[in-house]
Design a protein around this motif. Structure first.
Motif, PDB file in Angstrom:
ATOM      1  N   PHE A  18      -3.985   8.440   2.073  1.00  0.00           N
ATOM      2  CA  PHE A  18      -3.006   7.568   2.692  1.00  0.00           C
ATOM      3  C   PHE A  18      -3.616   6.304   3.302  1.00  0.00           C
ATOM      4  CE2 PHE A  18      -1.015  11.807   2.896  1.00  0.00           C
ATOM      5  CZ  PHE A  18       0.054  11.535   2.048  1.00  0.00           C
ATOM      6  N   ALA A  19      -4.908   6.107   3.163  1.00  0.00           N
ATOM      7  CA  ALA A  19      -5.552   4.898   3.681  1.00  0.00           C
ATOM      8  C   ALA A  19      -5.167   3.707   2.804  1.00  0.00           C
ATOM      9  CB  ALA A  19      -7.068   5.067   3.691  1.00  0.00           C
ATOM     10  N   THR A  20      -5.048   2.557   3.417  1.00  0.00           N
ATOM     11  CA  THR A  20      -4.646   1.342   2.711  1.00  0.00           C
ATOM     12  C   THR A  20      -5.712   0.278   2.889  1.00  0.00           C
ATOM     13  OG1 THR A  20      -2.338   1.854   3.212  1.00  0.00           O
ATOM     14  CG2 THR A  20      -2.806  -0.378   2.495  1.00  0.00           C
ATOM     15  N   GLU A  21      -5.925  -0.524   1.853  1.00  0.00           N
ATOM     16  CA  GLU A  21      -6.834  -1.655   1.933  1.00  0.00           C
ATOM     17  C   GLU A  21      -6.003  -2.919   2.082  1.00  0.00           C
ATOM     18  OE1 GLU A  21      -9.360  -1.599  -1.510  1.00  0.00           O
ATOM     19  OE2 GLU A  21     -10.784  -0.292  -0.499  1.00  0.00           O
ATOM     20  N   TYR A  22      -6.368  -3.740   3.059  1.00  0.00           N
ATOM     21  CA  TYR A  22      -5.699  -5.009   3.298  1.00  0.00           C
ATOM     22  C   TYR A  22      -6.701  -6.144   3.141  1.00  0.00           C
ATOM     23  CZ  TYR A  22      -1.932  -2.234   5.360  1.00  0.00           C
ATOM     24  OH  TYR A  22      -0.925  -1.339   5.565  1.00  0.00           O
ATOM     25  N   PHE A  23      -6.185  -7.358   2.900  1.00  0.00           N
ATOM     26  CA  PHE A  23      -7.035  -8.518   2.691  1.00  0.00           C
ATOM     27  C   PHE A  23      -6.609  -9.656   3.613  1.00  0.00           C
ATOM     28  CE2 PHE A  23      -7.176  -5.998  -1.091  1.00  0.00           C
ATOM     29  CZ  PHE A  23      -8.503  -6.046  -1.483  1.00  0.00           C
ATOM     30  N   GLY A  34      -0.431  -8.569   2.248  1.00  0.00           N
ATOM     31  CA  GLY A  34      -1.839  -8.318   2.522  1.00  0.00           C
ATOM     32  C   GLY A  34      -2.495  -7.279   1.641  1.00  0.00           C
ATOM     33  N   LEU A  35      -1.826  -6.842   0.580  1.00  0.00           N
ATOM     34  CA  LEU A  35      -2.348  -5.740  -0.225  1.00  0.00           C
ATOM     35  C   LEU A  35      -3.286  -6.164  -1.352  1.00  0.00           C
ATOM     36  CD1 LEU A  35       0.879  -3.555  -0.439  1.00  0.00           C
ATOM     37  CD2 LEU A  35      -1.131  -3.217   1.033  1.00  0.00           C
ATOM     38  N   THR A  36      -3.326  -7.454  -1.672  1.00  0.00           N
ATOM     39  CA  THR A  36      -4.246  -7.956  -2.694  1.00  0.00           C
ATOM     40  C   THR A  36      -4.863  -9.254  -2.190  1.00  0.00           C
ATOM     41  OG1 THR A  36      -2.633  -9.340  -3.854  1.00  0.00           O
ATOM     42  CG2 THR A  36      -2.771  -7.019  -4.536  1.00  0.00           C
ATOM     43  N   GLU A  37      -5.884  -9.719  -2.895  1.00  0.00           N
ATOM     44  CA  GLU A  37      -6.496 -10.985  -2.510  1.00  0.00           C
ATOM     45  C   GLU A  37      -5.523 -12.145  -2.692  1.00  0.00           C
ATOM     46  OE1 GLU A  37     -10.567 -11.873  -3.580  1.00  0.00           O
ATOM     47  OE2 GLU A  37     -10.884  -9.765  -4.080  1.00  0.00           O
ATOM     48  N   THR A  45      -6.094 -11.452  13.441  1.00  0.00           N
ATOM     49  CA  THR A  45      -5.273 -10.859  14.502  1.00  0.00           C
ATOM     50  C   THR A  45      -4.063 -10.161  13.922  1.00  0.00           C
ATOM     51  OG1 THR A  45      -5.975 -12.590  16.026  1.00  0.00           O
ATOM     52  CG2 THR A  45      -4.010 -11.351  16.628  1.00  0.00           C
ATOM     53  N   TYR A  46      -3.408 -10.774  12.947  1.00  0.00           N
ATOM     54  CA  TYR A  46      -2.237 -10.161  12.317  1.00  0.00           C
ATOM     55  C   TYR A  46      -2.646  -8.865  11.616  1.00  0.00           C
ATOM     56  CZ  TYR A  46       2.097  -9.628   9.765  1.00  0.00           C
ATOM     57  OH  TYR A  46       3.272  -9.122   9.268  1.00  0.00           O
ATOM     58  N   ALA A  47      -3.767  -8.891  10.912  1.00  0.00           N
ATOM     59  CA  ALA A  47      -4.254  -7.689  10.228  1.00  0.00           C
ATOM     60  C   ALA A  47      -4.525  -6.571  11.226  1.00  0.00           C
ATOM     61  CB  ALA A  47      -5.511  -8.014   9.434  1.00  0.00           C
ATOM     62  N   ALA A  48      -5.066  -6.925  12.377  1.00  0.00           N
ATOM     63  CA  ALA A  48      -5.370  -5.916  13.401  1.00  0.00           C
ATOM     64  C   ALA A  48      -4.103  -5.265  13.935  1.00  0.00           C
ATOM     65  CB  ALA A  48      -6.158  -6.551  14.544  1.00  0.00           C
ATOM     66  N   THR A  49      -2.983  -5.986  13.939  1.00  0.00           N
ATOM     67  CA  THR A  49      -1.733  -5.392  14.427  1.00  0.00           C
ATOM     68  C   THR A  49      -1.073  -4.508  13.379  1.00  0.00           C
ATOM     69  OG1 THR A  49      -0.345  -7.254  13.732  1.00  0.00           O
ATOM     70  CG2 THR A  49      -1.288  -7.352  15.958  1.00  0.00           C
ATOM     71  N   LYS A  50      -1.412  -4.693  12.109  1.00  0.00           N
ATOM     72  CA  LYS A  50      -0.783  -3.928  11.023  1.00  0.00           C
ATOM     73  C   LYS A  50      -1.612  -2.722  10.559  1.00  0.00           C
ATOM     74  CE  LYS A  50       2.835  -6.425  10.833  1.00  0.00           C
ATOM     75  NZ  LYS A  50       4.109  -5.885  11.280  1.00  0.00           N
ATOM     76  N   ALA A  51      -2.915  -2.828  10.620  1.00  0.00           N
ATOM     77  CA  ALA A  51      -3.781  -1.750  10.143  1.00  0.00           C
ATOM     78  C   ALA A  51      -3.751  -0.571  11.116  1.00  0.00           C
ATOM     79  CB  ALA A  51      -5.206  -2.257   9.977  1.00  0.00           C
ATOM     80  N   VAL A  52      -3.873   0.618  10.559  1.00  0.00           N
ATOM     81  CA  VAL A  52      -3.940   1.836  11.363  1.00  0.00           C
ATOM     82  C   VAL A  52      -5.266   2.535  11.074  1.00  0.00           C
ATOM     83  CG1 VAL A  52      -1.428   2.128  11.445  1.00  0.00           C
ATOM     84  CG2 VAL A  52      -2.722   3.195   9.609  1.00  0.00           C
ATOM     85  N   ALA A  53      -5.564   3.541  11.837  1.00  0.00           N
ATOM     86  CA  ALA A  53      -6.821   4.276  11.678  1.00  0.00           C
ATOM     87  C   ALA A  53      -6.969   4.749  10.230  1.00  0.00           C
ATOM     88  CB  ALA A  53      -6.858   5.464  12.619  1.00  0.00           C
ATOM     89  N   GLY A  54      -8.133   4.487   9.659  1.00  0.00           N
ATOM     90  CA  GLY A  54      -8.417   4.882   8.287  1.00  0.00           C
ATOM     91  C   GLY A  54      -8.235   3.754   7.292  1.00  0.00           C
ATOM     92  N   ASP A  55      -7.486   2.719   7.638  1.00  0.00           N
ATOM     93  CA  ASP A  55      -7.290   1.573   6.756  1.00  0.00           C
ATOM     94  C   ASP A  55      -8.548   0.711   6.740  1.00  0.00           C
ATOM     95  OD1 ASP A  55      -4.714   2.410   6.321  1.00  0.00           O
ATOM     96  OD2 ASP A  55      -3.776   0.882   7.578  1.00  0.00           O
ATOM     97  N   THR A  56      -8.690  -0.086   5.685  1.00  0.00           N
ATOM     98  CA  THR A  56      -9.795  -1.017   5.560  1.00  0.00           C
ATOM     99  C   THR A  56      -9.232  -2.423   5.466  1.00  0.00           C
ATOM    100  OG1 THR A  56     -11.107   0.615   4.363  1.00  0.00           O
ATOM    101  CG2 THR A  56     -11.800  -1.687   4.171  1.00  0.00           C
ATOM    102  N   TRP A  58     -10.391  -6.176   4.461  1.00  0.00           N
ATOM    103  CA  TRP A  58     -11.411  -7.004   3.848  1.00  0.00           C
ATOM    104  C   TRP A  58     -11.171  -8.441   4.263  1.00  0.00           C
ATOM    105  CZ3 TRP A  58     -15.305  -4.532   1.608  1.00  0.00           C
ATOM    106  CH2 TRP A  58     -15.091  -3.237   1.146  1.00  0.00           C
ATOM    107  N   ILE A  59     -12.166  -9.065   4.859  1.00  0.00           N
ATOM    108  CA  ILE A  59     -12.046 -10.434   5.372  1.00  0.00           C
ATOM    109  C   ILE A  59     -12.914 -11.347   4.517  1.00  0.00           C
ATOM    110  CG2 ILE A  59     -12.343 -11.929   7.377  1.00  0.00           C
ATOM    111  CD1 ILE A  59     -12.016  -9.355   9.087  1.00  0.00           C
ATOM    112  N   LYS A  60     -12.240 -12.252   3.802  1.00  0.00           N
ATOM    113  CA  LYS A  60     -12.970 -13.186   2.960  1.00  0.00           C
ATOM    114  C   LYS A  60     -13.678 -14.227   3.817  1.00  0.00           C
ATOM    115  CE  LYS A  60     -11.772 -14.150  -0.983  1.00  0.00           C
ATOM    116  NZ  LYS A  60     -11.340 -14.554  -2.306  1.00  0.00           N
TER     117      LYS A  60
END
Length: 64
Positions: A18-23, A34-37, A45-56, A58-60
């Motif tokens: 159930f982990a999700t990768e965000y970009f 945020g699911l693909t490049e 900051t926006y990514a930090a509000t959406k990601a949950v424990a276990g998610d990754t 990726w910051i270009k």
């Protein structure tokens, strides 16, 4: 004891399922999903509000 170890292994497996990768990209937009490049978010900051424990997240490279 074997049941406990099996239980832990099952929990670890499903946590990764159930982990999700965000970009995040300087050319992104926080209105994207945020699911693909190509549909990356703009701000860390926006990514930090959406990601949950276990998610990754990726910051270009870029100036944020």
């Amino acid at each position: 004891m074997r049941k406990f170890v099996l239980f832990i292994l099952v929990i670890m497996y499903f946590q990764n399922v159930f982990a999700t990768e965000y970009f995040v990209s300087v050319s992104g937009d926080d209105k994207n999903n945020g699911l693909t490049e190509k549909t990356a978010w703009r701000t860390i900051t926006y990514a930090a509000t959406k990601a949950v424990a276990g998610d990754t997240v990726w910051i270009k490279a870029g100036d944020y």
